[in-house]
Design a protein around this motif. Structure first.
Motif, PDB file in Angstrom:
ATOM      1  N   PHE A  45     -49.637 -11.652  26.070  1.00 57.68           N
ATOM      2  CA  PHE A  45     -50.339 -11.878  27.726  1.00 57.68           C
ATOM      3  C   PHE A  45     -51.381 -10.771  27.374  1.00 57.68           C
ATOM      4  O   PHE A  45     -51.620 -10.292  26.912  1.00 57.68           O
ATOM      5  CB  PHE A  45     -49.175 -11.270  27.939  1.00 57.68           C
ATOM      6  CG  PHE A  45     -47.572 -12.026  29.166  1.00 57.68           C
ATOM      7  CD1 PHE A  45     -48.295 -12.671  30.279  1.00 57.68           C
ATOM      8  CD2 PHE A  45     -47.053 -11.945  28.516  1.00 57.68           C
ATOM      9  CE1 PHE A  45     -46.939 -13.336  30.896  1.00 57.68           C
ATOM     10  CE2 PHE A  45     -45.686 -12.341  29.013  1.00 57.68           C
ATOM     11  CZ  PHE A  45     -45.957 -13.335  29.976  1.00 57.68           C
ATOM     12  N   GLN A  46     -52.204 -11.897  26.825  1.00 61.92           N
ATOM     13  CA  GLN A  46     -53.816 -11.519  26.135  1.00 61.92           C
ATOM     14  C   GLN A  46     -54.797 -10.647  27.543  1.00 61.92           C
ATOM     15  O   GLN A  46     -54.875 -11.799  28.630  1.00 61.92           O
ATOM     16  CB  GLN A  46     -54.470 -12.572  26.198  1.00 61.92           C
ATOM     17  CG  GLN A  46     -55.678 -12.575  24.858  1.00 61.92           C
ATOM     18  CD  GLN A  46     -56.141 -13.686  25.066  1.00 61.92           C
ATOM     19  OE1 GLN A  46     -56.352 -14.588  24.691  1.00 61.92           O
ATOM     20  NE2 GLN A  46     -57.731 -13.637  25.285  1.00 61.92           N
ATOM     21  N   PRO A  47     -55.653 -10.344  27.047  1.00 66.67           N
ATOM     22  CA  PRO A  47     -56.462  -9.001  27.597  1.00 66.67           C
ATOM     23  C   PRO A  47     -57.662 -10.082  27.513  1.00 66.67           C
ATOM     24  O   PRO A  47     -57.706 -10.345  26.156  1.00 66.67           O
ATOM     25  CB  PRO A  47     -56.301  -7.991  27.489  1.00 66.67           C
ATOM     26  CG  PRO A  47     -55.821  -7.928  25.771  1.00 66.67           C
ATOM     27  CD  PRO A  47     -54.961  -9.390  25.822  1.00 66.67           C
TER      28      PRO A  47
ATOM     29  N   GLY B 291     -61.780  -7.444  32.155  1.00 67.62           N
ATOM     30  CA  GLY B 291     -60.993  -7.447  30.353  1.00 67.62           C
ATOM     31  C   GLY B 291     -60.761  -6.007  30.210  1.00 67.62           C
ATOM     32  O   GLY B 291     -62.317  -5.157  29.852  1.00 67.62           O
ATOM     33  N   PHE B 292     -59.639  -5.481  29.040  1.00 69.86           N
ATOM     34  CA  PHE B 292     -59.320  -4.506  28.418  1.00 69.86           C
ATOM     35  C   PHE B 292     -58.613  -3.180  29.933  1.00 69.86           C
ATOM     36  O   PHE B 292     -59.182  -2.143  28.995  1.00 69.86           O
ATOM     37  CB  PHE B 292     -60.302  -4.306  27.294  1.00 69.86           C
ATOM     38  CG  PHE B 292     -60.623  -4.998  26.551  1.00 69.86           C
ATOM     39  CD1 PHE B 292     -59.634  -5.785  25.362  1.00 69.86           C
ATOM     40  CD2 PHE B 292     -61.834  -5.089  26.033  1.00 69.86           C
ATOM     41  CE1 PHE B 292     -59.663  -6.733  24.396  1.00 69.86           C
ATOM     42  CE2 PHE B 292     -62.217  -6.237  25.261  1.00 69.86           C
ATOM     43  CZ  PHE B 292     -61.049  -6.762  23.931  1.00 69.86           C
TER      44      PHE B 292
ATOM     45  N   MET C 214     -56.895  -9.126  19.911  1.00 70.08           N
ATOM     46  CA  MET C 214     -55.395  -9.145  19.407  1.00 70.08           C
ATOM     47  C   MET C 214     -54.742  -9.327  17.910  1.00 70.08           C
ATOM     48  O   MET C 214     -54.141  -8.555  17.238  1.00 70.08           O
ATOM     49  CB  MET C 214     -53.741  -9.862  20.346  1.00 70.08           C
ATOM     50  CG  MET C 214     -54.407  -9.329  21.306  1.00 70.08           C
ATOM     51  SD  MET C 214     -52.928 -10.024  22.713  1.00 70.08           S
ATOM     52  CE  MET C 214     -51.882  -9.756  22.660  1.00 70.08           C
ATOM     53  N   ILE C 215     -55.932 -10.208  16.968  1.00 66.21           N
ATOM     54  CA  ILE C 215     -55.626 -10.764  16.110  1.00 66.21           C
ATOM     55  C   ILE C 215     -55.979  -9.186  14.836  1.00 66.21           C
ATOM     56  O   ILE C 215     -55.283  -9.196  14.449  1.00 66.21           O
ATOM     57  CB  ILE C 215     -56.673 -11.460  15.501  1.00 66.21           C
ATOM     58  CG1 ILE C 215     -56.521 -12.959  16.577  1.00 66.21           C
ATOM     59  CG2 ILE C 215     -57.154 -12.178  14.382  1.00 66.21           C
ATOM     60  CD1 ILE C 215     -55.232 -13.657  16.127  1.00 66.21           C
TER      61      ILE C 215
ATOM     62  N   GLY D 222     -54.292  -5.076  20.846  1.00 66.01           N
ATOM     63  CA  GLY D 222     -55.394  -5.994  21.127  1.00 66.01           C
ATOM     64  C   GLY D 222     -55.898  -4.317  22.306  1.00 66.01           C
ATOM     65  O   GLY D 222     -56.617  -4.989  22.842  1.00 66.01           O
ATOM     66  N   GLY D 223     -55.827  -4.220  22.901  1.00 65.66           N
ATOM     67  CA  GLY D 223     -55.887  -2.728  23.904  1.00 65.66           C
ATOM     68  C   GLY D 223     -55.188  -2.797  25.135  1.00 65.66           C
ATOM     69  O   GLY D 223     -54.165  -1.929  25.324  1.00 65.66           O
TER      70      GLY D 223
END
Length: 389
Positions: free
Chosen positions: A131-133, A29-30, A144-145, A55-56
């Protein structure tokens, strides 16, 4: 590779190669820099608007068509888990201590393929491919929020998808209501007075207090929570004393664990009850207790309208026989909830069929079944068609 009714053998072979490449290069993550770069590059080449670093390491690809003013978000997670891989596969992880043991490599591949496929399809509105980390407990959706994703890319609904080992291949479960539990962490430090193990009366025994506390908290779900409301409290870590000094009663014992619920009311109840038992036990033993309850992610609860859209999309893409409208919720968590608590959302399960031995989520022998790629891509495309057609 064989042709399926949903995808040519050549396309499936190319996507399988992409998925296995991501599998061989897992990133925590990240730190999904390579994965995010591949995603962004393919989205740009397909003609989408692309923004990175959200969000990174998050990526958003936007596709706009027609004059419709409705917008939706489709989300996939990109991160791997901090664990070793023991599959022995030719494309096994090349990164020590990291493994795609939950199928996020497959999720990324399917959503990316859907974005590429929709470039040539007609619809009217806006799709944000998210596409979320850092889904695996590191707060990627929240990041991200906080980075303003829903302000920069406002949407009317959000959709998520997760693979499900054991559910028949190509079957999709879309169910209104709770799907995943809230995931919260708690810890209690009991602070007594240490003493010689042979002279416990000269101290205040935090170890025995901790044992009483452990027996009490496991009665909370059984005796304090409504039997019709699912909940879980588990103690998962304990730290006290030293095995090199087994004649010493330590002055401090620390216990920590997880709490899960499907409703806000039960979540509040668990937080209060754990703290109340910690305080009560400490008072009874004449010691002190420090209590922390960390709210990590809320439950995933599917809203009525997007769930109906998801069901219709599944029927259109996969056939009525491959839709399940009843499926048990999971006590695991997913921070897709950060999107679903802000806009109406629907989170579905995609069947992977039979898996490798012990190949369940978060197992060192897990591997995503590439045969379900066509079903996931078809579903994503159908959601867009139903929402924006």
């Amino acid at each position: 590779m064989q042709n399926t009714p949903l995808m040519t053998a050549e396309t499936l072979a190319e996507l399988t190669a992409l998925r296995r490449d991501l599998h061989a290069h897992p990133e925590l993550g990240f730190a999904e820099h390579r994965t995010a770069a591949i995603v962004a590059d393919r989205l740009r080449k397909a003609g989408l608007e692309v923004e990175t670093g959200i969000g990174g390491t998050g990526v958003v690809g936007t596709l706009r068509k027609g004059n419709g003013n409705r917008a939706i978000a489709l989300r996939a997670d990109m991160d791997a888990l901090a664990m070793p891989e023991e599959t022995g596969l030719p494309y096994a992880s090349t990164t020590a201590g990291a493994m795609h043991a939950c199928g996020h490599d497959g999720h990324t591949t399917m959503l990316l393929a859907a974005a590429e496929a929709m470039v040539d399809q007609d619809f009217s509105g806006t799709v944000h491919f998210v596409f979320q980390p850092a889904e695996e407990g590191r707060g990627g959706a929240k990041a991200m929020i906080e980075d303003g994703i829903l302000d920069r890319f406002p949407v009317d609904a959000a959709y998520g998808l997760h693979n499900m080992p054991g559910l028949d291949l190509g079957v999709l479960a879309a169910v209104e209501g709770p799907q995943l539990a809230s995931s919260d962490s708690w810890s209690v430090s009991f602070r007594g007075i240490g003493s010689h193990g042979a002279k416990p009366h000269q101290g205040r025994d935090a170890v025995t207090a901790a044992g009483v506390f452990l027996s009490q908290i496991h009665s909370i779900v059984a005796r304090e929570v409504d039997p019709l409301e699912p909940a879980v409290i588990s103690a998962c870590a304990l730290s006290a004393g030293d095995f090199a000094a087994l004649n010493v009663i330590p002055d401090t014992v620390k216990i920590g664990g997880t709490a899960r619920a499907y409703s806000a009311g039960v979540r509040d109840q668990l937080e209060a009850a754990i703290g109340r038992h910690a305080s009560g036990v400490a008072t009874g033993f004449g010691i002190e207790a420090d209590y922390t309850f960390l709210r990590r992610i809320p439950p995933v609860v599917n809203a009525a309208t997007p769930t109906k859209i998801a069901q219709l999309a599944a029927v259109n893409a996969l056939g009525a026989g491959n839709l399940r409208t009843a499926f048990p919720p999971s006590t695991a968590g997913d921070d897709f909830a950060e999107f679903g608590t802000r806009v109406p959302g629907a989170y579905v399960w995609l069947g992977m069929g039979e898996t490798r031995e012990n190949g369940q989520h978060h197992n060192t022998n897990y591997d995503f079944n590439d045969a379900c790629i066509p079903y996931g891509v078809a579903y994503w495309c159908a959601v867009i068609a139903k929402e924006l057609g």
